[in-house]
Design an enzyme around this catalytic site. Structure first.
Site, PDB file in Angstrom:
ATOM      1  N   LEU A  77       7.742  29.956  49.654  1.00 42.80           N
ATOM      2  CA  LEU A  77       8.661  30.702  48.796  1.00 42.80           C
ATOM      3  C   LEU A  77      10.034  30.760  49.457  1.00 42.80           C
ATOM      4  O   LEU A  77      10.207  31.424  50.486  1.00 42.80           O
ATOM      5  CB  LEU A  77       8.132  32.123  48.559  1.00 42.80           C
ATOM      6  CG  LEU A  77       6.683  32.227  48.060  1.00 42.80           C
ATOM      7  CD1 LEU A  77       6.283  33.692  47.916  1.00 42.80           C
ATOM      8  CD2 LEU A  77       6.509  31.476  46.743  1.00 42.80           C
ATOM      9  N   GLY A  91       7.601  31.215  55.742  1.00 46.55           N
ATOM     10  CA  GLY A  91       7.140  29.939  55.231  1.00 46.55           C
ATOM     11  C   GLY A  91       7.351  28.811  56.224  1.00 46.55           C
ATOM     12  O   GLY A  91       6.524  27.899  56.335  1.00 46.55           O
ATOM     13  N   TYR A 119       6.944  33.225  53.013  1.00 47.60           N
ATOM     14  CA  TYR A 119       8.227  33.560  52.388  1.00 47.60           C
ATOM     15  C   TYR A 119       9.343  33.412  53.410  1.00 47.60           C
ATOM     16  O   TYR A 119       9.276  33.974  54.497  1.00 47.60           O
ATOM     17  CB  TYR A 119       8.151  34.992  51.856  1.00 47.60           C
ATOM     18  CG  TYR A 119       9.357  35.468  51.067  1.00 47.60           C
ATOM     19  CD1 TYR A 119      10.312  34.597  50.570  1.00 47.60           C
ATOM     20  CD2 TYR A 119       9.531  36.813  50.795  1.00 47.60           C
ATOM     21  CE1 TYR A 119      11.393  35.033  49.839  1.00 47.60           C
ATOM     22  CE2 TYR A 119      10.605  37.280  50.059  1.00 47.60           C
ATOM     23  CZ  TYR A 119      11.538  36.384  49.582  1.00 47.60           C
ATOM     24  OH  TYR A 119      12.610  36.829  48.861  1.00 47.60           O
ATOM     25  N   CYS A 120      10.375  32.626  53.048  1.00 42.77           N
ATOM     26  CA  CYS A 120      11.566  32.472  53.883  1.00 42.77           C
ATOM     27  C   CYS A 120      11.162  31.950  55.265  1.00 42.77           C
ATOM     28  O   CYS A 120      10.457  30.958  55.385  1.00 42.77           O
ATOM     29  CB  CYS A 120      12.330  33.795  53.950  1.00 42.77           C
ATOM     30  SG  CYS A 120      13.938  33.716  54.766  1.00 42.77           S
ATOM     31  N   LEU A 121      11.560  32.619  56.325  1.00 40.89           N
ATOM     32  CA  LEU A 121      11.224  32.191  57.680  1.00 40.89           C
ATOM     33  C   LEU A 121       9.718  32.195  57.902  1.00 40.89           C
ATOM     34  O   LEU A 121       9.193  31.385  58.671  1.00 40.89           O
ATOM     35  CB  LEU A 121      11.930  33.102  58.683  1.00 40.89           C
ATOM     36  CG  LEU A 121      11.764  32.823  60.164  1.00 40.89           C
ATOM     37  CD1 LEU A 121      12.056  31.370  60.490  1.00 40.89           C
ATOM     38  CD2 LEU A 121      12.664  33.741  60.975  1.00 40.89           C
TER      39      LEU A 121
END
Length: 578
Positions: free
Chosen positions: A337, A313, A309-311
């Site tokens: 994500l 990812g 998720y975000c960073l």
């Protein structure tokens, strides 16, 4: 003497860093030099563009004429002219259509539109500088919007008349309470109702591994059999992990467990000054790499579904590329994500990423050893100041209406810090130099490339994301050679991801890019995407199940006989540390 010269240079550098850090505290981490250079570049090129200046003068004249016609119609009691196209949501209530409020709102919107024209499409000026000037102009205009003041906001005027000023009294009490909480470093009102381990982060599980940077949480199975491939979720360390384990109804973790998956989640430590020298590769080694080793000990050699998720990812993609380079695959699939792997279209966050800005940020972090939570919150608040700052001020302080705290808002107030070295490397190597997308990001001394990843990819972008714009997230379909399912869902960076089945007004679009298929750019992607009603979670769960084997008996929590005993009940200790 060479040694003395080096010592003098080191002393000079320390003095400069201290001066920059002092300046950064006064400017909330912004670089005055970067803004000054951008303004100079814009002003000089605008002054040398007589055609552009003439067009701006013509635009201003026509806007004044339009405003005059509105004023004349109002003074003669005629029908109200049609609202401006694309009317600003700050003026959406019917009260803004009546005089004199209509003149105020139209004048402001016309002025905002004129400044938009003035700060864009100036030939010769650097695009980055123009975006920065346009952003700064928008921030200043948002501060003086007529909706922000009690005497020029008809909704506030009417509420004050109807309540005899009680709304302003409540607002004053809210302002005092907020100031008191800020001065004493307390969270916003209502956060106490969402403590991790109680109302949120309450899915049963256990901490089965811990190092200086992570706790690995394994969740208790709720089904008799599970898919053999575990799921490893790598959240961003810019946030607490329980964004994906909020209240039971909207907990992604709980829904995955109930769908028959064995779920592991990394809970990052909130770093302090002692962690200043932790780098981006430390996060990779102590994060997903260490977690994968622990999962193999507990669940065996099955491939793992990686979810970032975000960073988190971005870090997951780096590790997946490293595995592909070294022919050491551990992931059976990869889900990203709201995560970027290419930063050329990184949105308004990139406005604050240039050499001048990085110098200020690095020196501010050098002094403290980390990026403070207030700085992080302030940066994100600036990106959506109209809603997060001024809109909240109107609701809380002028209308006297407190927005009821919910689990997502409480999580958002539970901020984290960023260590000096890691954040400097992240901004410079990824945001500024875009090394990962260009195949120049090094792991263990050798470059890795996203195109080497061949496991199936499920990538999710959100329509109104101001942190990882979906057009940037979509770049994975250009970089990766793997089968890539791209999903675009309604909502923003957080609310679009926390989109449980049954959530009202949710929809998404999806399209699959097969290996070797032609790339479709974001501007035309909607033409090939299939629309769906409801939550994208359901489609993702089916995608994961199709790439999983026949169900088996769930693994135990931890593996005490192999050196991984249960250390604590979920949510563990790291998430609770301030």
């Amino acid at each position: 003497m060479p040694g003395a010269s080096a010592e003098r240079l080191a002393t000079a550098e320390a003095i400069d860093r201290a001066a920059h850090a002092t300046l950064a505290r006064a400017t909330k981490g912004l670089s005055p030099s970067a803004l000054a250079i951008a303004n100079y570049d814009w002003a000089v090129h605008l002054a040398a563009s007589p055609g552009k200046l003439g067009a701006l003068a013509d635009s201003a004249m026509h806007k004044w004429l339009d405003l005059g016609r509105t004023a004349l119609a109002a003074s003669l009691g005629g029908a109200d002219p049609a609202p401006l196209a694309g009317r600003d949501p700050r003026f959406r209530s019917a009260a803004w259509n009546a005089a004199p409020w209509r003149l105020l709102s139209d004048a402001f919107q016309m002025g905002t539109a004129w400044w938009q024209e003035a700060t864009t499409d100036v030939r010769g000026a650097q695009p980055h500088h123009l975006r920065l000037v346009e952003f700064a102009a928008r921030q200043m205009l948002d501060a003086v919007s007529p909706s922000n003041f009690p005497a020029t906001n008809p909704d506030v005027v009417e509420a004050t008349r109807a309540e005899g000023g009680a709304n302003l009294l409540r607002g004053f009490e809210h302002a005092l309470d907020d100031a008191r909480r800020k001065a004493s470093a307390q969270p916003p009102a209502g956060v106490e109702n969402f403590r991790p381990g109680e109302a949120v982060a309450a899915t049963p599980g256990a901490v089965v591994y811990r190092n200086r940077l992570i706790e690995l949480i394994q969740y208790t199975p709720t089904t008799a059999t599970v898919h053999p491939e575990p799921i490893l979720i790598v959240p961003a360390w810019i946030m607490k992990y329980y964004i994906l384990d909020l209240s039971p109804a909207n907990s992604m973790v709980r829904h995955l467990v109930e769908a028959g998956f064995t779920v592991f989640v990394i809970s990052w430590k909130n770093p302090d000054g002692g962690d200043r020298d932790l780098g981006l590769d430390d996060y990779r080694r102590l994060g997903p790499v260490a977690a994968l080793e622990a999962i193999a000990t507990i669940a065996g050699p099955a491939k793992v579904h990686g979810v970032g998720y975000c960073l988190g990812g971005t870090l997951l993609a780096i590790e997946a590329a490293r595995q592909a380079r070294d022919a050491a695959p551990r992931f059976g699939s990869m889900t990203l994500l709201a995560a970027q792997t290419d930063f050329t279209r990184a949105g308004e966050l990139s406005l604050f990423i240039d050499e001048s800005q990085l110098t200020v940020l690095e020196d501010m972090m050098w002094e403290r050893g980390y990026l403070d939570t207030k700085q992080m919150a302030g940066a994100f608040q600036m990106l959506k100041a109209r809603d997060l700052l001024w809109g909240r001020m109107v609701d809380d302080y002028l209308l006297g209406k407190r927005v009821e705290m919910n689990d997502l808002m409480a999580w958002n107030a539970d901020a984290t810090r960023m260590p000096y070295r890691m954040h400097a490397e992240y901004l410079e190597q990824l945001f500024l130099q875009n090394r990962l997308a260009e195949g120049r990001f090094e792991v263990d001394g050798r470059a890795v490339a996203i195109e080497d990843i061949h496991v199936p990819i499920f990538a999710v972008g959100t329509e109104t994301d101001h942190v990882a714009p979906w057009m940037s997230v979509h770049k994975i379909t250009l970089l990766a050679e793997a089968e890539t399912t791209f999903v675009l869902t309604t909502g923003g960076h957080n609310a679009g991801i926390v989109s449980e089945p049954g959530h009202p007004r949710r929809s998404f679009r999806s399209a699959v890019k097969a290996p070797g298929a032609a790339y479709v750019d974001p501007e035309h992607w909607g033409e090939i995407a299939t629309p769906h009603l409801g939550s994208w979670w359901t489609a993702w769960f089916e995608w994961l199940a199709m790439r999983s084997g026949a169900r088996v008996v769930p693994p135990t929590l931890g593996a005490p006989e192999r050196g991984l005993p249960v250390l604590a009940a979920a949510p563990g200790a790291y998430v609770l540390a301030p």
